[in-house]
Enzyme design. Structure first.
Site, PDB file in Angstrom:
ATOM      1  N   ASN A  52     140.496  87.967  86.913  1.00  0.00           N
ATOM      2  CA  ASN A  52     141.162  86.944  87.491  1.00  0.00           C
ATOM      3  C   ASN A  52     141.686  87.563  88.843  1.00  0.00           C
ATOM      4  OD1 ASN A  52     144.918  87.790  87.516  1.00  0.00           O
ATOM      5  ND2 ASN A  52     143.460  89.132  86.015  1.00  0.00           N
ATOM      6  N   LEU A 109     150.075  85.991  90.374  1.00  0.00           N
ATOM      7  CA  LEU A 109     151.459  86.295  90.153  1.00  0.00           C
ATOM      8  C   LEU A 109     152.651  84.534  90.131  1.00  0.00           C
ATOM      9  CD1 LEU A 109     152.190  89.202  91.942  1.00  0.00           C
ATOM     10  CD2 LEU A 109     151.640  89.483  89.529  1.00  0.00           C
ATOM     11  N   CYS A 144     149.132  95.160  91.337  1.00  0.00           N
ATOM     12  CA  CYS A 144     149.560  93.750  90.989  1.00  0.00           C
ATOM     13  C   CYS A 144     147.828  93.174  92.605  1.00  0.00           C
ATOM     14  CB  CYS A 144     149.884  92.901  91.060  1.00  0.00           C
ATOM     15  SG  CYS A 144     149.070  91.252  91.409  1.00  0.00           S
ATOM     16  N   LYS A 199     154.360 100.830  86.618  1.00  0.00           N
ATOM     17  CA  LYS A 199     152.898 100.437  85.701  1.00  0.00           C
ATOM     18  C   LYS A 199     151.865 100.781  87.074  1.00  0.00           C
ATOM     19  CE  LYS A 199     150.200  96.648  84.550  1.00  0.00           C
ATOM     20  NZ  LYS A 199     149.826  94.913  83.589  1.00  0.00           N
ATOM     21  N   ASN A 233     146.263  99.278  85.556  1.00  0.00           N
ATOM     22  CA  ASN A 233     146.700  98.085  85.663  1.00  0.00           C
ATOM     23  C   ASN A 233     145.191  97.659  85.899  1.00  0.00           C
ATOM     24  OD1 ASN A 233     146.987  95.024  86.658  1.00  0.00           O
ATOM     25  ND2 ASN A 233     149.066  95.971  87.535  1.00  0.00           N
ATOM     26  N   THR A 234     144.357  96.014  86.544  1.00  0.00           N
ATOM     27  CA  THR A 234     143.511  96.238  86.234  1.00  0.00           C
ATOM     28  C   THR A 234     142.678  96.712  87.427  1.00  0.00           C
ATOM     29  OG1 THR A 234     143.968  93.832  87.666  1.00  0.00           O
ATOM     30  CG2 THR A 234     143.742  93.418  85.614  1.00  0.00           C
TER      31      THR A 234
END
Lengths: 304, 287
Positions: A69, A73, A130, A164, A191-192
């Site tokens: 993805n 945000l 992110c 995170k 996170n990813t």
């Protein structure tokens, strides 16, 4: 009945089952089909000071046992969040953690300062990781920047301050220690993973943003490894494990590796009922193992 | 329930379930009809809404592909939900295999399903006639819409396809009102596109009438219909398709740009799954 309650810093949670930011909206969207009262907390979609429209389409691409993805945000911004979302969040029968993003220490601080006085907000998950925005990574990859950010936020809140972490680093333990030194109550990870996919027919990237974050069962072994490493590096700091949890056994791996709680993310999209089942399935497994509390399971990885 | 942002739209009362396959059959060289036992969704389903359907049974959390697929609802009768789909990629390929391998009603092949989702079609008010253009995956929502809402001679449904063999069988698309077929090669109905057939209708039987236009299917078809509506200042609604992960508005994968700020978020983005899939063309930027 085994005890599922856990404590993250100043916050006591009914169950160790949380929803991962970005996969559960603001908690209300799934309320027709998910019993929020059985969740330890809901974590909101990332919130920035100013509204963000997010990235160009396509924003997702399915991959083996996962998805990429690059939403970017997208969110309504602090002001609209307070006016439109907070009243709803105050009604939720569970704790609410706000996931916070920013381009600078000051932007993170603005949000924490503003929401500190809001009763509906029980804590913050500081999103330093992110992968889908410019400058999204400095706080996640530079220990000094990470420590400085958390240190700046710590005096602003008595609520849960959870950081995170990104897996897109050489040594996640170094960043974890920096966050703890800065004053984090808890760490959530991962996170990813930064990824990419190409459409061979058009030779174009499958995502509008070109690269994106990989989530889903595909990343679970990486996440379990990261939780294990951080648990070794930061004894005494509660860890919330995230990454491809699709069954109760997946969640158990995280607890054994050192997580005190878990977040369910991508699975919400395909099986939101999993959130209803997971607390009961944890109960059942603990009872079968004759454990009276989930806390007895945390970090019990055997190396003998 | 006090917490209900969804209460202000039609997605307020979706459910999740596991549905048994009761029937699966090819209804043209392209389309398959899939019937599922799912009373809670069937009872709530409105024309133009969709479901998120797993392509394969759970298999202990190991099913592939991971994500469900958004599929439009063709009809809902009693406890049964009908979907019309064609194989367009890996997910629908797996779904076809699953459905063909399923013994009717077997609980071994129950599929996870969430729905009904989104805002569907409702009749456009204050018009003399209604014309809908359907093609591809847009056939199902419009057939359902006509079956529920069409009353009398003022309703016209135009289904477009490349060739006659792609048009679903008559029974699958039987609707009240007038049904017209348009094929690119003229092998059934009129020769040309659905948009050509719309133009012909507006120049012919419906000349001088104020017409409400609906379109669902390939984007060029919907844009052609929207263009005609704009030229004639007719109201028009289109059903958009986008890649989706969740179907309920949380993942933000399926967004398109609206013409003004969203009442809830203040952003220009609209989620096709939640704010749509049916939009008035005036709500959409670039339409």
């Amino acid at each position: 009945m085994p005890d599922l309650s856990v404590t993250l810093g100043p916050l006591a949670l009914k169950t160790p089952v949380l929803t991962a930011s970005g996969t559960f909206g603001y908690g209300c969207e799934y309320s027709p089909i998910v019993d929020l009262a059985r969740l330890g907390a809901v974590i909101t979609k990332s919130l920035s000071v100013h509204p963000r429209e997010g990235n160009a389409s396509p924003r997702i691409s399915e991959t083996p046992a996962g998805m990429l993805n690059a939403i970017g945000l997208e969110n309504c911004g602090l002001e609209s969040f307070v006016a439109q979302r907070l009243p709803e969040l105050a009604q939720l029968p569970t704790h609410v953690l706000v996931n916070v993003v920013g381009n600078s220490v000051e932007e993170y601080a603005t949000i924490c300062r503003r929401l500190e006085k809001e009763e509906a907000v029980d804590g913050f998950e500081i999103n330093i990781s992110c992968p889908n925005v410019k400058y999204g990574c400095r706080f996640a990859t530079e220990p000094a920047d990470c420590r400085g950010l958390v240190r700046a936020l710590r005096p602003l809140t008595k609520k849960l301050l959870m950081v995170k972490l990104s897996p897109n680093v050489t040594d996640i333990a170094v960043i974890a220690r920096a966050a703890v030194e800065g004053g984090a109550d808890a760490l959530s990870l991962i996170n990813t993973l930064l990824g990419m996919a190409v459409d061979v027919n058009t030779r174009r990237p499958r995502l509008g943003y070109v690269t994106g974050g990989l989530s889903g069962p595909a990343i679970r072994p990486v996440a379990v490894r990261c939780v294990h490493q951080v648990a070794q590096a930061c004894p005494g700091t509660p860890i919330v494990g995230i990454g491809g949890i699709r069954t109760v056994y997946d969640a158990l791996e995280f607890f054994i590796a050192g997580a005190s709680a878990v977040q369910v993310g991508t699975t919400n999209y395909l099986d939101p009922d999993f959130l209803n089942r997971l607390p009961g399935e944890l109960d059942g497994w603990l009872a079968q193992e004759k454990l009276s509390s989930i806390k007895e399971l945390v970090g019990t990885l055997r190396r003998d | 329930m006090s917490c209900s942002p969804a209460a202000d739209n039609a997605s307020a009362s979706f459910v999740q379930s596991q549905a048994a396959i009761t029937h699966h059959a090819a209804v043209s060289s392209r389309y398959f009809l899939l019937r599922l036992q799912c009373e809670a969704i069937a009872r709530r389903a409105q024309p133009g809404q969709f479901v998120m359907l797993a392509c394969a049974p759970d298999n202990g959390g190991a099913s592939e592909p991971l994500l469900p697929r958004p599929l439009a609802i063709l009809d809902a009768r009693g406890a049964e939900l009908e979907l019309l789909y064609f194989v367009s990629g890996r997910g629908t390929q797996v779904l076809r295999r699953t459905a063909e391998g399923a013994r009717s009603g077997s609980t071994d092949t129950r599929l996870r399903i969430i729905g009904p989702l989104g805002r569907g079609f409702t009749p456009i008010p204050d018009v003399d006639a209604h014309v809908a253009l359907g093609g591809g995956s847009g056939v199902a929502p419009l057939v359902f819409f006509f079956r529920r809402r069409a009353d009398g001679n003022a309703w016209h449904l135009i289904l477009g396809a490349r060739t006659a063999d792609q048009i679903p069988c008559t029974e699958a698309v039987a609707v009240p009102g007038h049904l017209r077929i348009a094929t690119d090669d003229g092998s059934a109905g009129s020769r040309g596109t659905a948009v050509d057939a719309l133009q012909a209708l507006l120049n012919g039987d419906l000349k001088g009438r104020r017409v409400g236009i609906y379109a669902a299917g390939p984007e060029p078809m919907m844009r052609g219909a929207a263009q005609i509506a704009r030229t004639l200042s007719f109201p028009a609604r289109v059903s958009l398709e986008q890649r989706m992960a969740c179907g309920v508005g949380v993942c933000r994968a399926c967004v398109v740009d609206g013409t003004g700020p969203h009442p809830k978020t203040g952003l220009k983005r609209r989620a096709v799954c939640q704010d749509g899939p049916v939009f008035d063309i005036n709500e959409l930027a670039g339409w």
